[in-house]
Enzyme design. Structure first.
Site, PDB file in Angstrom:
ATOM      1  N   ASP A 110       0.864  -1.188   0.000  1.00  0.00           N
ATOM      2  CA  ASP A 110       0.000   0.000   0.000  1.00  0.00           C
ATOM      3  C   ASP A 110       0.897   1.233   0.000  1.00  0.00           C
ATOM      4  O   ASP A 110       1.371   1.672   1.038  1.00  0.00           O
ATOM      5  CB  ASP A 110      -0.928   0.002   1.218  1.00  0.00           C
ATOM      6  CG  ASP A 110      -2.021   1.044   1.090  1.00  0.00           C
ATOM      7  OD1 ASP A 110      -3.053   0.748   0.471  1.00  0.00           O
ATOM      8  OD2 ASP A 110      -1.845   2.169   1.602  1.00  0.00           O
ATOM      9  N   ALA A 165       1.969   8.311  -1.545  1.00  0.00           N
ATOM     10  CA  ALA A 165       2.504   9.126  -2.637  1.00  0.00           C
ATOM     11  C   ALA A 165       2.297  10.604  -2.345  1.00  0.00           C
ATOM     12  O   ALA A 165       1.454  10.977  -1.523  1.00  0.00           O
ATOM     13  CB  ALA A 165       1.827   8.753  -3.955  1.00  0.00           C
ATOM     14  N   ASP A 203      -2.652   1.382  -6.654  1.00  0.00           N
ATOM     15  CA  ASP A 203      -1.253   1.211  -6.243  1.00  0.00           C
ATOM     16  C   ASP A 203      -0.388   0.771  -7.412  1.00  0.00           C
ATOM     17  O   ASP A 203       0.697   1.319  -7.633  1.00  0.00           O
ATOM     18  CB  ASP A 203      -1.160   0.191  -5.102  1.00  0.00           C
ATOM     19  CG  ASP A 203      -1.710   0.754  -3.810  1.00  0.00           C
ATOM     20  OD1 ASP A 203      -0.981   1.496  -3.134  1.00  0.00           O
ATOM     21  OD2 ASP A 203      -2.880   0.483  -3.498  1.00  0.00           O
ATOM     22  N   ASP A 229      -1.254   0.661   7.010  1.00  0.00           N
ATOM     23  CA  ASP A 229      -2.337   0.294   6.091  1.00  0.00           C
ATOM     24  C   ASP A 229      -2.118  -1.128   5.564  1.00  0.00           C
ATOM     25  O   ASP A 229      -3.052  -1.934   5.507  1.00  0.00           O
ATOM     26  CB  ASP A 229      -2.390   1.266   4.911  1.00  0.00           C
ATOM     27  CG  ASP A 229      -3.090   2.574   5.255  1.00  0.00           C
ATOM     28  OD1 ASP A 229      -3.652   2.680   6.363  1.00  0.00           O
ATOM     29  OD2 ASP A 229      -3.070   3.498   4.419  1.00  0.00           O
TER      30      ASP A 229
END
Length: 339
Positions: free
Chosen positions: A124, A127, A224, A288
């Site tokens: 995960d 960005a 992703d 996450d």
């Protein structure tokens, strides 16, 4: 980065006929007795692949009886079989159905343990981002986490995490810092993406993924791999890595398995439906990933065969059919640089 990830439509619900059943369990386990009524065991010599086999009628009858059970009755029966009792009613019902189905099919023919991935790598990314995510903004990966899930022991065996130094937008927005908890100082000291990807590959090789052990990548949604990794490879002028070209989109798997609409497949909602709370800091890539792995573990416990359902082909996101052969990802290799 859950807010940036898309949901996808799921299959419609269908329910089998309703009637009581008893399904047998393997030696050493309690019988999967749902009621005291016994099924008709005649003509049980049909092939296990033939859905006219009486075993499938027994499963359908058991499913019908389970459909009529209250939440308390479902929890009581699950506790009797020493199964997890947390979750919403639909999840409990699915859990009990899959347990009884599995036991009845195991009685008929042993499960082939070689037909599944040995490991699942949960990823995960975090960005760069700005508030509102304007369409012209270029997202760069700033955290690369991987959680290694053993599908046999159903345990997390190892984790990888490294931060990444962005090139196009080296200065993080305040929105990004507040969302992810990643500071400017952290990314300033980090390696660039090609070096981090090389470190990921070396870590995966140490676990002998794709050589001694079969494995698959798993993500929370399509973005992703199809967006963040795809864009990042172009920014870093490297080819898209072959080991990440196919993956399990757990949102699709969850929606199809538990028969829930796509608006109920966000990370926090999936955890809540399974009776779990989020553990850690939301939008930490590693936290996450760990929470996504917890969902995957519960789904495997409930009888779901998590398998590849999405891929990148010729630079485009595509669906992988559920009837496609179950193939593991290739041994990880560092991709070549683009010309």
């Amino acid at each position: 980065m859950e807010e940036q990830k898309e949901n996808r439509p799921q299959a419609a619900r269908s329910e089998p006929p309703k009637a009581p059943i008893r399904a047998a369990c393997p030696p050493g386990r309690q019988h999967c007795r749902i009621s005291d009524q016994e099924p008709n065991e005649k003509n049980s010599t049909a092939s296990s692949n033939d859905f006219s086999d009486p075993v499938y009628k027994e499963i359908a009858l058991a499913n019908g009886y389970i459909n009529r059970m209250t939440r308390d009755e479902l929890r009581s029966k699950l506790a009797e079989f020493k199964l997890e009792t947390r979750g919403v009613k639909d999840v409990l019902r699915k859990r009990l159905k899959n347990y009884c189905k599995k036991q009845k099919l195991m009685q008929k023919e042993p499960i082939n343990g070689e037909s599944y991935y040995d490991y699942i790598c949960v990823v995960d990314f975090e960005a760069t981002c700005e508030e509102g995510n304007p369409p012209e903004f270029v997202h760069e990966i700033i955290e690369f986490p991987v959680v290694l899930l053993n599908t046999r022991s159903l345990e997390i065996e190892d984790t990888f995490q490294q931060y990444v130094k962005p090139e196009i937008n080296p200065k993080l927005s305040n929105f990004c810092i507040n969302l992810t908890g990643i500071t400017q100082e952290v990314v300033d000291k980090a390696d660039t993406f090609p070096q981090v990807l090389q470190n990921v590959i070396e870590w995966m090789r140490q676990w002998e993924l794709g050589t001694k052990y079969t494995y698959s990548m798993l993500t929370d949604g399509s973005w992703d791999m199809s967006k963040f990794l795809n864009i990042q490879c172009r920014i870093s002028r490297i080819k898209y890595p072959s080991f990440a070209k196919k993956w399990i989109n757990i949102r699709k798997s969850y929606g199809n398995f538990y028969k829930v609409p796509r608006n109920q497949t966000k990370l926090t909602i999936m955890l809540e439906q399974l009776g779990m709370n989020y553990d850690g800091r939301p939008h930490s890539g590693l936290d996450d990933s760990k929470n996504i792995a917890r969902i995957a573990i519960r789904m495997l416990q409930d009888g779901c065969e998590l398998r590849v359902n999405e891929q990148m082909h010729a630079g485009q996101l595509m669906t992988v059919s559920s009837t496609a052969p179950l193939e593991g990802a290739p041994a990880p290799q560092m991709p070549r640089y683009r010309n």
